[in-house]
Design a protein around this motif. Sequence first.
Motif, short mmCIF file in Angstrom:
data_model
loop_
_atom_site.label_atom_id
_atom_site.label_comp_id
_atom_site.label_asym_id
_atom_site.label_seq_id
_atom_site.Cartn_x
_atom_site.Cartn_y
_atom_site.Cartn_z
N VAL A 52 0.86 -1.19 0.00
CA VAL A 52 0.00 0.00 0.00
C VAL A 52 0.89 1.24 0.00
O VAL A 52 1.86 1.32 0.77
N ARG A 91 0.52 5.45 0.28
CA ARG A 91 -0.40 6.56 0.57
C ARG A 91 0.38 7.86 0.68
O ARG A 91 1.54 7.88 1.11
N VAL A 145 -0.58 12.03 2.00
CA VAL A 145 -1.60 12.91 2.54
C VAL A 145 -0.94 14.23 2.92
O VAL A 145 0.23 14.26 3.33
N SER A 180 3.57 7.48 2.86
CA SER A 180 3.56 6.30 3.72
C SER A 180 3.60 5.04 2.87
O SER A 180 3.08 5.00 1.75
N THR A 198 3.84 0.45 9.27
CA THR A 198 3.85 1.40 8.16
C THR A 198 4.99 2.39 8.39
O THR A 198 5.21 2.84 9.51
N ALA A 256 -4.66 14.03 -1.03
CA ALA A 256 -4.62 12.63 -0.59
C ALA A 256 -4.53 11.72 -1.81
O ALA A 256 -5.21 11.93 -2.81
N THR A 263 -4.16 7.35 -2.51
CA THR A 263 -4.05 5.99 -2.00
C THR A 263 -3.93 5.04 -3.18
O THR A 263 -4.79 5.05 -4.07
N GLU A 316 -3.83 1.11 -3.67
CA GLU A 316 -4.02 -0.14 -2.93
C GLU A 316 -4.89 -1.09 -3.73
O GLU A 316 -6.01 -0.71 -4.13
#
Length: 989
Positions: A864, A866, A868, A878, A892, A950, A952, A954
């Motif tokens: 994953v 990410r 933000v 992250s 993480t 943001a 993501t 995933e």
Amino acid sequence: MQTPADRQDRHVYPSHWEADIVLRDGGTARVRPITVDDADRLVSFYEQVSDESKYYRFFAPYPRLSAKDVHRFTHHDFVDRVGLAATIGGEFVATVRYDRIGPGGLPASAPADEAEVAFLVQDAHQGRGVASALLEHIAAVARERGIRRFAAEVLPANNKMIKVFTDAGYTQQRSFEDGVVRLEFDLEPTDRSVAVQRAREQRAEARSVRRLLTPGSVAVIGVGRAPGGVGRSVLGNLRDAGFTGRLYAVNQAYPDDLKEVDGVPAHRSVRDIDGPVDLAVVAVPAEQVPGVVTDCGEHGVQGLVVLAAGYAESGPDGRERQRELVRHARTYGMRIIGPNAFGVINTAAGVRLNASLAPEMPRPGRIGLFAQSGAIGIALLSRLHRRGGGVTGTTGVSTFVSSGNRADVSGNDVLQYWYDDTETDVVLMYLESIGNPRKFTRLSRRTAAAKPLVVVQSAGSAPQGHAVRATRLPHATVSALLRQAGVIRVDTITELVDAGLLLARQPLPAGPRVAILGNSESLGLLTYDRCLAEGLRPAPPLDLTTTATPADFHRALSQALADDTCDAVVVTAIPTIGEGAVGDGELAEALRSAAEGAHGKPVLVVHVELGGLAEALSAAGRTAPQPHVMAPGAFGGPQRPRTATPQPAADTPPAAPTVQPPASPSAGSAVRPGAAPAVPGAARTPPGAVTEDVRPPAAQPGSRLIPAYPAAERAVRALAEAVKYAQWRRESVDPGKVPEYDDIDEKGAAELIGTLLERGEGLTLGTEETCALLGRYGIPVHQSLPSPTPEAAVSAAADLGYPVALKATAPHLRHRADLGGVRLDLADEGQLRRAYAELTELFGPPGELRPVVQRMAPRGVDTVVRAVIDPAAGAVLSFGLAGAASQLLGDTAHRLVPVTDRDATSLVRSIRTAPLLFGWRGSAPVDTPALEELLLRVSRLVDDHPEVVAVTLEPVVVARHGVSVLGATVRLAPPPARDDLGPRTLPAY
């Protein structure tokens, strides 16, 4: 009376342009827009400007302003014509204005993007950095109003103003025509302009703290006539510490005939003091503080330490009282420590300031100590002063600040001071809250590159009275970001002291290899196990047996220090009994003499409680007895005996042991923590006497002390933190670079973002829009086709090509393969139809499942990614493995954006489950270089376009060759304000 034209000229007042600033000399001023109500102030200000400065401003003799001039300089539309003033005590000390111009230099309106700028600074305030600060603020205002370029005409003899423009760091053009220097410069911040701004910020804020910690005179306000009370206690602490400056006692209730209190000149008001007062310690009830602030401001006091409580910690009324206190003090250019503060201490021989509630002056040393809480400050001072928190070894403090409610002076300000303070080698901070995480991280990175910074950060909510910016980041994430900035993050004040003692006394280790030796096999094995648990690489312990003599310890330690395969040594010792038992003094001397040839390798001692070893280790570092002297008359009167520092009770553990070998240069790749640390020896002072200089010759800069710990886990934990910090120091020399990628379409992405944001302020992009935006940064997303019916699924699979995956994307099933909402490797239509039927039978109709069909990606490790933008900390990237590892265990890793190539490499390897990416238990290693490139591209996207708040990705499947992004979401919004790129300001109240 205002005319209709006046009223038309009066636009909405831009209150957000108001700001408090710190000047070059550490004083403060307020910047605000000039309005029509400032006519009298402007005239008064101009009258105090010299004829030469007026000539430089108007290029001709200009003794006074006409009514037309006053009208012009006070009537602004705050768009095309703007004027700002710097004020102190409510009066102007400098002004700046810009006028938008078009071709030929004529007045213009938007879209013209150039303006002419001019300054005028009172002669009494020139050289304080007022013009430089005003230039930052007027440039920010101009950028807000669509102006991109400034022009200024300056007489060649006006070198000061030319220097203000040329030193600002903007891209400039310079020409000379008709006897005038014309400067033109772009207002877009450059790397150099930001660097110049931050260097000025550091100097100004450091000096503002220095003025508080090195005053030449102190007034304690609220000193009672009877013994006891806060004010009387602080006065006694200052006097007993031997404060080298002038000291005054102040209380409005004193009778007219009272001249002294405890031999200190007494006054009813600060205004009655004949001479300057640099620092005022305010120990009166909160309701009396406003009058005291006024008196101090009118007398020219530079700073306040407000001990009084009853402010923001007491509720809404107190919070407003605190805001008014800060506004009131800044009106006079004063900075505040507090309110609800414990006080400040400076142990330097030329100052000896104990303006605090601590009854004892800490020993001088090389550790800077900051605590927001008074209770924690007391605990830290006690541990360092008496026992080092159970760590045997005496240490000392350079300066101590307890900020209380931290209404003005904060940990950031004190960090600015300690950064280049030659008396401080190690910084210890206990933080209950971080008011400006973005700035704290930046300052921490710079400070940690010069000297160790050890921090305990409370995991709870911020205390009442602390102004803290809201952050959405978990405590663990903030801790990880601090570690990335070089901060040594520990969890308790015991660990804080443990690490501080080691870093103040020993060089940094060159690596994780540890030698263990001692006279106890079990204690050696315990130390060995703890080293393994902390990620160190210990060699098998060398057991000298309980019959070991001091000569055996000396020989073994010397051999370990000479071994090239050893980076640090831990000595374990237990007491011996019986005939021929090792004497504590002999053992301490043996360790000291062996450590003389340490050549940059740290030495630590782990011991069980030995009756006399603490004193012996201290004595081993002394070469001369402590002198016992009388304090000189600190208050202008005759000399008087200094009060002795209270001694520990009979059952108090002995002072901490220290070993002081002569200085020896570091060798190999070991890094010194900072300036050569020197911590004083811990000789006990006889009752009735106080030493003038508690640092014996052996404790002067360049000498080192051997710290000793009562438990193996504490010593090893401190050593492990030193090893990690040393590695960070070595790596920070080359932080890496942000790579460029030819296929990134930054302009196209900006246009797409602008078009999408026209729909509204907050927007979660759809699948096609997400793929389009990510595609402009070279991040392809595997196509997913909605499949509301079995027939639609079959058609989608035909378009994509088999094999395919069938996934349920309902919120409760998304990315939850463990719940059975995913079917993989469907090779044909029959398998796809059976899988579709199974999903709908298990989880409900397609309308609830939201099934999609996606082409199968190569097998690999699911991860994953990410990013933000946090309003307090900034942009954060992250990374973790998909599923329980990151969601349940919190495995993480995080890095601040922009991420460099070295950051990306360490990010991938810093999670605990990283071995799964590198061939764990015989599995094939995956393509981590491709994963690192993906991380760098996401970082570039967020850094280039702050509207992307943001991202993501995933799951991201990392295969043996390449990565596959199977799902992505992107959210857009207007970017949060970047206060770290704006002009210098103090926190607003």
